[in-house]
Design an enzyme around this catalytic site. Sequence first.
Site, PDB file in Angstrom:
ATOM      1  N   GLY A  25       0.827  -1.244  -0.052  1.00  0.00           N
ATOM      2  CA  GLY A  25      -0.056  -0.126   0.086  1.00  0.00           C
ATOM      3  C   GLY A  25       0.947   1.271  -0.023  1.00  0.00           C
ATOM      4  N   GLU A  55      -9.520  -4.864 -26.170  1.00  0.00           N
ATOM      5  CA  GLU A  55      -8.756  -5.735 -25.358  1.00  0.00           C
ATOM      6  C   GLU A  55      -7.604  -6.566 -26.039  1.00  0.00           C
ATOM      7  OE1 GLU A  55      -8.941  -6.369 -22.302  1.00  0.00           O
ATOM      8  OE2 GLU A  55      -8.332  -8.515 -22.144  1.00  0.00           O
ATOM      9  N   LYS A  71      -3.928  -6.518 -24.399  1.00  0.00           N
ATOM     10  CA  LYS A  71      -3.036  -7.589 -24.197  1.00  0.00           C
ATOM     11  C   LYS A  71      -1.653  -7.424 -25.013  1.00  0.00           C
ATOM     12  CE  LYS A  71      -5.385  -9.931 -21.632  1.00  0.00           C
ATOM     13  NZ  LYS A  71      -5.837  -8.720 -21.086  1.00  0.00           N
TER      14      LYS A  71
END
Length: 615
Positions: free
Chosen positions: A102, A484, A488
């Site tokens: 975090g 998409e 990729k």
Amino acid sequence: MCGIVGYVGPKSAVDVVVAGLKRLEYRGYDSAGVAVVTADGLSTRKKAGKLVNLQEMIAADPLADTGIGIGHTRWATHGGPTDTNAHPHVSSDGSVAVIHNGIIENFAEIRAELTALGIELRSETDTEVVAHLLQIVLPTVDGDLMEAMRRVCRRLSGAFTLVAIVADQPDVVVAARRNSPLVVGRGVGENFLASDVSAFIEHTRHAIELGQDQVVRITRDGVTVTDFDGATADVTEFEVTWDAAAAERGGYDLFMLKEIAEQPKAVADTLLGRMSSGALTLDEIRIPEEQFRDVAKVVIVACGTAYHAGMIAKYAIEHWTRIPCEVELASEFRYRDPIVNSKSLVIAISQSGETMDTIMALRHAKEQGAKVLAICNTRGATIPRESDGVLYTNAGPEIAVASTKAFLTQVVAAYLVGLYLAQIHKTKFADEINAVLTQLDDMPRRIDLVLDTTEHVRQVARDLSNATSVLFLGRHVGYPVALEGALKLKELAYMHAEGFAAGELKHGPIALIEEGMPVVVVVPPKTGRDVLHEKIVSNIQEVRARGAKTIVIAEEGDEAVSAYADVLIRIPEAPTLLQPLLATVPLQILACEMATAKGHDVDMPRNLAKSVTVE
Ligand code: M6R
């Protein structure tokens, strides 16, 4: 972003922790490190680069064989990927070791305070301040590590999962979480902490979800959970439904190849139990039916691949329900004052359930009174926990950084929600809904048929591996498929790739076309919306006339495209709305193979991490 593991029990902590890190390496691979408590105090090894570097270091300089340890695999935020910035970070007197996932937003102020106290900080990380703070607080609470952690956490802002061990406490690991993932694995005479269950799945399938702002102490025989103020916290226990083998490569060279091959099963599992005698049964969604009846607007929030799944779902949801549906990048959503209210259904799509941008978007939606439904692949993750309802995609663990089976199952799950809304709003007759469900039910078989073309697609990819730029075109639901495909290729082959709505090309991007440039075109079914098909055939001719090499993905029997395709990849017939479940698969294989041909690490592409737990 960063994987963490903690262990206490009779086994070799180094072995358990390093094996856990191996399974979490998808979360970050800039550096790795472990710390154990030995009879002589803390012992630490850490190394920049992938886990293998740490393993070599430990092989050359073994750690003592103890039963308590913590480990970390890092995706760098504050400070470069160096040995010094690698976790664990140890306090100035060497008594406390800490790992962190975090961002501690107020670390600069704490750092200044520590420097004023004469403490010399060795790393550039935000994490190191926590080790020093714990060292300062511990003597004031009689060495109670859990209480010290609570006090330190109350001082921190931002997102963190923290895990700490102390030199003179050989049976205690303490962790805390706010906005970052942490699960407990409950064993017999041993307990585990990890970013996700895959880290301890070979030891136990009993897990505990931790809530927001909770602290946990594990010993060999006990697990204690409180909030940051020390009040006992309620926790949810669950059983992991998959086993260690599911998180292994299982004979494949790459997790990505395995996960591509698993898509028929992942889709089938996502449909399983949600249709009975052809009707839709989504009882598991915790949102009552009346609230679905009230929905006047659907808003989908998601990132990356999940966003593309949302884009596809919009076409289907609006078509089936006539309810307006917006799709928004989660990272943009809360910053533009979106119009959502108690009549809005916000669907948060996320494989990991830990994407910070999506978490913040769903919190904003809830603040505006919207109902939030999660579509998620990870049980116990923050997004399903904070949503009003959840529909799990039963894809099984997705380890490769590039999302594949999660994407297909997200589309399927979002379609189920769309059909459910149509059922409740009576915008489709039962037989129409059943007809779509029947088609969906047959998709695993058809995806299998696409997988039969893998070798052909791999050859196409190898032939294209010297290209410097690839464009992807689609129309209607084929447009997000094109996006998409481009994503990729970017993330795996590190090359310029862009997806366009084919009709948009002539408004500018067609200027990019050069002699020999590969253009991948997703052709809509001929028997669906004929007009779409005709238009895309024209688009193929337009790019070809300007020198493009066309790689055409079209359904079996579509002869209209043959004359204009330099390369033809066939997929089985499917209705327009279901075609993305087939057309995406060759694009995944294409990107995977192009990246392999370039010698890239497909499962762990550079600069990326699987779960993006910072904004
Ligand atoms: O876990 P999520 O689905 O929320 O992740 C969202 C994106 O970070 C993720 O889909 C990313 O774009 C993939 N690596 C793409 O392959």
